[in-house]
Design an enzyme around this catalytic site. Structure first.
Site, PDB file in Angstrom:
ATOM      1  N   LYS A 113     108.286  95.702 -20.208  1.00 47.86           N
ATOM      2  CA  LYS A 113     107.019  96.284 -20.649  1.00 47.86           C
ATOM      3  C   LYS A 113     106.883  96.263 -22.176  1.00 47.86           C
ATOM      4  CE  LYS A 113     105.720  97.879 -16.475  1.00 47.86           C
ATOM      5  NZ  LYS A 113     106.801  97.447 -15.584  1.00 47.86           N
TER       6      LYS A 113
HETATM    7  C1  LIG Z   1     106.809  97.029 -14.278  1.00 51.18           C
HETATM    8  C2  LIG Z   1     108.037  96.409 -13.765  1.00 51.18           C
HETATM    9  C3  LIG Z   1     107.988  95.434 -12.755  1.00 51.18           C
HETATM   10  C4  LIG Z   1     106.702  95.025 -12.079  1.00 51.18           C
HETATM   11  O1  LIG Z   1     105.825  94.333 -12.934  1.00 51.18           O
HETATM   12  P1  LIG Z   1     104.274  94.211 -12.561  1.00 51.18           P
HETATM   13  O2  LIG Z   1     103.639  93.582 -13.743  1.00 51.18           O
HETATM   14  O3  LIG Z   1     103.795  95.608 -12.328  1.00 51.18           O
HETATM   15  O4  LIG Z   1     104.177  93.383 -11.333  1.00 51.18           O
HETATM   16  C5  LIG Z   1     109.181  94.843 -12.374  1.00 51.18           C
HETATM   17  N1  LIG Z   1     110.354  95.208 -12.921  1.00 51.18           N
HETATM   18  C6  LIG Z   1     110.438  96.140 -13.883  1.00 51.18           C
HETATM   19  C7  LIG Z   1     111.766  96.506 -14.429  1.00 51.18           C
HETATM   20  C8  LIG Z   1     109.285  96.771 -14.345  1.00 51.18           C
HETATM   21  O5  LIG Z   1     109.362  97.701 -15.305  1.00 51.18           O
END
Ligand SMILES: *Cc1c(COP(=O)(O)O)cnc(C)c1O
Length: 502
Positions: A113
């Site tokens: 993120k």
């Molecule tokens: C947010 C997240 C995901 C999923 O990603 P999306 O964009 O919501 O599909 C997968 N793995 C981790 C560690 C995340 O923080």
């Protein structure tokens, strides 16, 4: 380049408006009016560029009301050695010949993120400046764990912004929770919600649509916006690393320009894999986009059958950031694959809202199936994959990335093409340390240890360093302890902002 709403009931807006507004006023998501194509022969040129140069170049196609200098300032402010502990920002690691892990977790909170949330506040404040917007922006976030912390880190102490994060009280890992409730900054608020992620996300969506709150905030010169992946400013920076991965494979002599690759993404809200879809539409030769889910396999079923049905049991898994039954960004894909049919998209979203279910028409389903492959992994399979990765390749996978690796194995078993594959690694293994420890350390070693002792044990056992954003977390003071029901979320927002409901 203008932006349209997927529901088609607002006038087109500029990039800076789309980013400032977050979600479209008709409840839809903003999408670019068209997807730019990269020049055919760009690969050689791009191989000479740093990650930052690639990012500025790619983002400038979409941010047409930003100057090149503004984009570069956002990019270099976000992706630098102070914030990322790897000079390549999103390095590729070869797991075994032909299979590459792209580590997207070298930012401050040790999850992917950060790739978007380190730059989003810069894109947002630049956009506000352009629009002459002088209201204070209140960022509302619903988090399944990782977004919350990354958004708090991105927005803390950013002028003219405040950020409120709602997380599901019993739906995040110990590390994730500790990261959020110890967050410092003069403009940050964190509250636990009694419910799961979907409850928190629905609650936030309702607040965005609440005219009373909008008015009360406006009376105090405040405006709401979103840092969730419904904001275009979240998705755009994610397109960059897929393009960059392709270029890196060329630089490393693993492929030649034009060769096809596959991309595997552990998926929750469908944001990350959607960014890979955009990269493909821009001209990156991607054959299949492999959508990996955990036991909450709503997307696996959707891609395989064309029926989206959220009426099912919500599973709590060891990959909690993917414990999601309503994948918001799918709406953008539907809009793209129906050639911008906002009427159809609106109908499906209406059905999802009222019945929790919709079925796309056969042509749309066919289009999706021609690009995407989907499968899921159980917790047991995930743990076995982490163990295998460590025993066989001496690579420590986090639980989410392990879901992707497991699904990739299934893809090959079912006859998927043996071409180079990039697996998006979305978190450091230390972020979900107790589950990872379960996979690679014996029960005797783990007995009686709390989450943070397990991290240290995992670190000594594997010789890997605990990322700076996680080490020492348990000693930090708790600064946020508010708990709210979903019904009380609007009141909580007003309360935190010190606004009286007349
Ligand atoms: C947010 C997240 C995901 C999923 O990603 P999306 O964009 O919501 O599909 C997968 N793995 C981790 C560690 C995340 O923080």
């Amino acid at each position: 380049m203008n932006y349209f709403s997927t529901r088609g009931r607002v006038e087109p807006v500029s990039a800076s408006q789309a980013i400032t507004m977050g979600i479209a006023p008709d409840g839809g998501l903003f999408v670019p009016q068209n997807i730019p194509r990269l020049p055919e022969n760009i690969w050689q040129e791009m191989s000479e560029w740093s990650y930052q140069q690639r990012a500025s170049y790619l983002m400038s196609f979409y941010l047409s009301d930003f100057t090149r200098e503004e984009i570069e300032a956002c990019v270099t402010g976000a992706y630098n050695a102070e914030r990322f502990d790897h000079s390549e920002i999103a390095p590729l690691v070869e797991l075994y010949p032909g299979v590459f892990i792209q580590e997207l977790w070298h930012g401050p909170t040790a999850a992917f993120k950060d790739m978007a949330l380190q730059i989003l506040p810069r894109l947002l404040t630049t956009s506000m400046g352009k629009l002459g917007e002088n209201s204070e922006i209140v960022i509302l976030v619903a988090t399944s764990g990782d977004t919350g912390k990354a958004a708090l880190e991105g927005f803390r102490d950013v002028n003219n912004t405040r950020i409120i994060v709602f997380y599901p009280r019993d739906g995040v890992s110990e590390v994730q929770k500790q990261q959020m409730i110890t967050q410092s900054g003069n403009n940050v608020y964190v509250a636990a919600v009694e419910g799961n992620f979907d409850d928190a996300q629905s609650g936030v969506k309702k607040i965005f649509a609440d005219e009373n709150i909008q008015q009360l905030l406006a009376d105090h010169n405040m405006k709401m916006s979103s840092a969730n992946s419904i904001n275009w400013g979240r998705l755009l920076p994610q397109i960059v690393y897929y393009v960059s991965a392709y270029v890196d494979l060329i630089v490393d002599n693993r492929i030649r320009p034009g060769d096809e690759i596959n991309i595997v993404v552990p998926t929750g809200n469908f944001g990350n894999i959607l960014a890979a879809y955009y990269a493909r539409e821009m001209g990156v030769p991607i054959r299949n986009l492999i959508c990996a889910s955990n036991a909450n396999n709503v997307l696996t079923d959707f891609i395989n059958t064309g029926i989206y049905d959220r009426n099912r049991y919500f599973e709590k898994t060891i990959s909690p950031s993917m414990d999601i039954l309503i994948s918001s960004n799918l709406e953008r894909l539907l809009y793209e694959v129906t050639s911008h049919d906002d009427r159809k998209v609106s109908e499906w979203m209406e059905e999802l809202q009222t019945e929790g279910r919709y079925q796309v028409d056969p042509a749309t389903h066919q289009k999706i199936k021609s690009l995407f492959r989907a499968d899921f992994a159980t917790d047991e399979e995930t743990l076995a994959t982490i163990k295998l990765g460590w025993d066989k390749y001496r690579y420590l996978l986090d639980t989410h990335t392990a879901v992707a690796c497991n699904v990739y194995q299934k893809f090959l078993k079912h006859g998927g093409a043996q071409i180079p594959a990039v697996i998006a690694s979305t978190a450091s293994p230390f972020k979900f340390g107790s589950s990872v420890a379960k996979a690679v350390l014996s029960p005797e070693m783990r007995a009686g240890k709390d989450e943070f002792s397990l991290l240290r044990l995992l670190s000594t056992g594997t010789g890997l360093k605990i990322p700076a954003g996680i080490a020492g977390l348990e000693q930090r003071p708790v600064l946020h302890n508010k708990v709210t029901t979903t019904e009380n979320m609007p009141a909580t927002v007003l309360n935190l902002l010190n606004i009286k409901n007349k």
